[in-house]
Design an enzyme around this catalytic site. Structure first.
Site, PDB file in Angstrom:
ATOM      1  N   HIS A 107       0.840  -1.187   0.000  1.00 47.91           N
ATOM      2  CA  HIS A 107       0.000   0.000   0.000  1.00 47.91           C
ATOM      3  C   HIS A 107       0.878   1.242   0.000  1.00 47.91           C
ATOM      4  O   HIS A 107       2.106   1.161   0.171  1.00 47.91           O
ATOM      5  CB  HIS A 107      -0.938   0.010   1.202  1.00 47.91           C
ATOM      6  CG  HIS A 107      -0.239  -0.039   2.527  1.00 47.91           C
ATOM      7  ND1 HIS A 107       0.415   1.034   3.075  1.00 47.91           N
ATOM      8  CD2 HIS A 107      -0.062  -1.047   3.409  1.00 47.91           C
ATOM      9  CE1 HIS A 107       0.938   0.700   4.224  1.00 47.91           C
ATOM     10  NE2 HIS A 107       0.676  -0.570   4.455  1.00 47.91           N
TER      11      HIS A 107
HETATM   12  P1  TYD Z   1      -1.539  -2.536   7.384  1.00 47.65           P
HETATM   13  O1  TYD Z   1      -1.098  -1.122   7.616  1.00 47.65           O
HETATM   14  O2  TYD Z   1      -2.116  -2.874   6.047  1.00 47.65           O
HETATM   15  O3  TYD Z   1      -0.313  -3.509   7.695  1.00 47.65           O
HETATM   16  P2  TYD Z   1       1.033  -3.831   6.890  1.00 47.65           P
HETATM   17  O4  TYD Z   1       1.378  -2.646   6.060  1.00 47.65           O
HETATM   18  O5  TYD Z   1       2.026  -4.087   7.945  1.00 47.65           O
HETATM   19  O6  TYD Z   1       0.819  -5.056   6.093  1.00 47.65           O
HETATM   20  O7  TYD Z   1      -2.542  -2.920   8.549  1.00 47.65           O
HETATM   21  C1  TYD Z   1      -2.997  -4.251   8.701  1.00 47.65           C
HETATM   22  C2  TYD Z   1      -4.280  -4.215   9.519  1.00 47.65           C
HETATM   23  O8  TYD Z   1      -4.044  -3.664  10.811  1.00 47.65           O
HETATM   24  C3  TYD Z   1      -5.365  -3.372   8.871  1.00 47.65           C
HETATM   25  O9  TYD Z   1      -6.608  -4.039   9.059  1.00 47.65           O
HETATM   26  C4  TYD Z   1      -5.379  -2.108   9.674  1.00 47.65           C
HETATM   27  C5  TYD Z   1      -4.863  -2.523  11.028  1.00 47.65           C
HETATM   28  N1  TYD Z   1      -4.073  -1.465  11.680  1.00 47.65           N
HETATM   29  C6  TYD Z   1      -4.630  -0.745  12.735  1.00 47.65           C
HETATM   30  O10 TYD Z   1      -5.785  -0.975  13.150  1.00 47.65           O
HETATM   31  N2  TYD Z   1      -3.888   0.232  13.341  1.00 47.65           N
HETATM   32  C7  TYD Z   1      -2.626   0.535  12.933  1.00 47.65           C
HETATM   33  O11 TYD Z   1      -1.971   1.448  13.501  1.00 47.65           O
HETATM   34  C8  TYD Z   1      -2.068  -0.201  11.822  1.00 47.65           C
HETATM   35  C9  TYD Z   1      -0.695   0.084  11.321  1.00 47.65           C
HETATM   36  C10 TYD Z   1      -2.837  -1.192  11.249  1.00 47.65           C
END
Ligand code: TYD
Length: 136
Positions: A53
């Site tokens: 992302h």
């Molecule tokens: P995401 O940012 O997509 O994780 P990564 O980039 O590490 O793969 O987040 C994964 C899931 O966690 C998504 O459902 C959102 C949740 N999340 C939160 O609720 N709070 C946060 O601070 C973060 C970073 C993620």
């Protein structure tokens, strides 16, 4: 617009002694933004990747506080790969950069210092939407 050339390794202070090391990170001194949130990625299973992302506004510093992992950054035109494996170095990622985190070592931990609280509306999770935002 942001470019992969805006993503930089930040060399953090390292206070070393016989008992080990401390690396303090101070807002607006060691990093250019105010820290609004801290989170960490851990227990990443072998072969799994994270990220996939970009953010509309969020800026981040990623630090391998344990083990190692790779970060592939992409501005829609160019990609670059960084291997992070030191507690005294971080990768600064500005807004509008697509990122993938992969090749986590067993027990690898990615500490993330972020400029703001969590907001799902700040994400581009669709690569084509990200490209449009970058005017690519
Ligand atoms: P995401 O940012 O997509 O994780 P990564 O980039 O590490 O793969 O987040 C994964 C899931 O966690 C998504 O459902 C959102 C949740 N999340 C939160 O609720 N709070 C946060 O601070 C973060 C970073 C993620």
């Amino acid at each position: 617009m942001s470019s992969v050339n805006d993503c930089k390794i930040i060399y953090l202070p390292r206070i070393a002694s016989r008992q080990g090391c401390i690396s303090p990170v101070t807002s607006c001194k060691d990093i250019s933004f105010d820290i609004g949130r801290v989170y960490y990625l851990y227990d990443v299973p072998d072969g799994e990747s994270r990220g996939g992302h970009a953010h509309m506004q969020l800026q981040q510093l990623l630090v391998a506080v344990m083990g190692s992992f790779d970060v592939v950054i992409d501005d829609g035109r160019e990609k670059k790969r960084f291997t992070l494996n030191r507690g005294d170095q971080g990768l600064f990622i500005p807004k509008l950069i697509w990122r993938e985190l992969e090749n986590f070592s067993t027990g690898g931990i990615c500490l993330v210092l972020a400029s703001d609280i969590y907001d799902e509306k700040d994400y581009y999770r669709d690569y084509d939407a990200f490209l449009r935002a970058q005017n690519r």
